[in-house]
Design a protein around this motif. Structure first.
Motif, PDB file in Angstrom:
ATOM      1  N   GLU A   1       0.847  -1.198   0.000  1.00  8.49           N
ATOM      2  CA  GLU A   1       0.000   0.000   0.000  1.00  8.49           C
ATOM      3  C   GLU A   1       0.880   1.246   0.000  1.00  8.49           C
ATOM      4  O   GLU A   1       1.768   1.393   0.851  1.00  8.49           O
TER       5      GLU A   1
ATOM      6  N   THR B   1      -3.211   0.541  -3.585  1.00  9.67           N
ATOM      7  CA  THR B   1      -2.613  -0.774  -3.371  1.00  9.67           C
ATOM      8  C   THR B   1      -2.088  -1.297  -4.703  1.00  9.67           C
ATOM      9  O   THR B   1      -2.823  -1.346  -5.702  1.00  9.67           O
TER      10      THR B   1
ATOM     11  N   SER C   1      -7.802   1.261  -5.571  1.00 10.64           N
ATOM     12  CA  SER C   1      -8.333   1.612  -4.256  1.00 10.64           C
ATOM     13  C   SER C   1      -9.844   1.703  -4.390  1.00 10.64           C
ATOM     14  O   SER C   1     -10.390   1.690  -5.504  1.00 10.64           O
TER      15      SER C   1
END
Length: 312
Positions: free
Chosen positions: A50, A56, A90
């Motif tokens: 992350e 991510t 995300s």
């Protein structure tokens, strides 16, 4: 001098794998060549982390030497690494995927949601029609627009095997418990002069231990041959006996509606599986009529398969 070790922020690495042993027997014409034994084995290496901005990032590589053999040096298929890709996403941004190999366009990912490709059984089948897919393609899953609605798009670039780029869109609705309704639209532009529009409708509904599914695909080509246009439909009824045992009956029908004396390819079969821990024992019995649209006596075939697979 000194050595400095560092790691990505909030990074994780993982390895998952599977192995399988299969035996298959096909009856019908020249296909009656006895039993065929085969095995599958693969390891998938994944890494994710992350970023400070909340995105991510995940990359994965599938190690599978058996994915193909005897291919050209420029092809990804047959090399030790099979499917591999990179995703960035995300909840607010959605998910962007770059698939180096093993990807599917938005339409081809759902072309036969109903039968799980029961027609793909080694009996000389005609494949269900799909839009273009290629190595090094992009896909994007939009953020949630509203409860129960998801939208996926994919982009296939112009390459040596793709004379123009294409864009696919798929929409699915899951706002009613147990029900999924989907539509996908795309294009196939692998051959100039034979461009095609491809569309798929599908639905699945689960009620208790029973799940029914239906899918329909139309492939409308600009080619002038009578077999260029293809219609596909499939349905299945599945019953979950227990957490470990499931059985299903599946039917797939495919036709070339513009061909004179069109002979539909019809495939039907029963599948069953038993899962215990990381082991799955599965089997299927499949009948095929007019395989690859042929009316020859040898085009009516049957097959059975048993498989033991292990996940670790």
């Amino acid at each position: 001098g000194s050595l400095v070790a560092s790691s990505a922020f909030a990074g994780e690495m993982s390895v998952a794998g599977s192995a399988s042993l299969n035996v298959e027997h096909t009856n019908g014409g020249a296909a009656s060549t006895g039993k065929t034994f085969s095995m599958g084995n693969q390891l998938t290496f994944s890494g994710s982390g992350e970023l400070d901005n909340g995105l991510t990032v995940t990359t994965s590589f599938e190690l599978d030497q058996g994915a193909g053999a005897g291919v050209t040096a420029t092809s990804d298929t047959g090399k030790p690494f099979d499917s591999h890709g990179l995703t960035v996403g995300s909840d607010a941004f959605g998910t962007l995927t770059f698939q180096g190999h093993g990807g599917a366009a938005a339409q081809s990912a759902v072309d036969d949601m109903a039968t799980g490709d029961i027609w793909d059984n080694g009996m000389g089948h005609a494949a269900a029609p799909t839009s273009s897919s290629t190595d090094n393609m992009l896909a994007y899953s939009l953020p949630t627009l509203m409860d129960g609605v998801s939208v996926n798009v994919s982009y296939v670039p112009h390459t040596s095997t793709q004379f123009e780029d294409t864009m696919d869109v798929a929409i699915a609705y899951t706002g009613v418990e147990g029900l999924t309704i989907g539509y996908a639209s795309g294009e196939n532009k692998t051959t100039k002069g034979s461009e095609a529009d491809v569309s798929t409708y599908y639905l699945t509904y689960a009620y208790g231990p029973i799940t029914v599914a239906y899918a329909s695909t139309e492939y409308d080509s600009e080619a002038t041959t009578t077999t260029a246009d293809v219609d596909f439909s499939g349905y299945s009824v599945a019953y979950t006996v227990s957490d470990e045992i499931s059985i299903a009956y599946k039917v797939a029908d495919q036709s070339t509606p513009n061909a004179s004396g069109d002979s539909d390819q019809e495939v039907s079969g029963v599948t069953a599986s038993y899962t215990a821990g990381g082991m799955t024992i599965s089997g299927k019995m499949v009948n095929g009529d007019n395989m690859n649209y042929s009316t020859a006596a040898t085009a009516d075939k049957s097959m059975w398969e048993l498989s033991a697979s292990f996940a670790f």
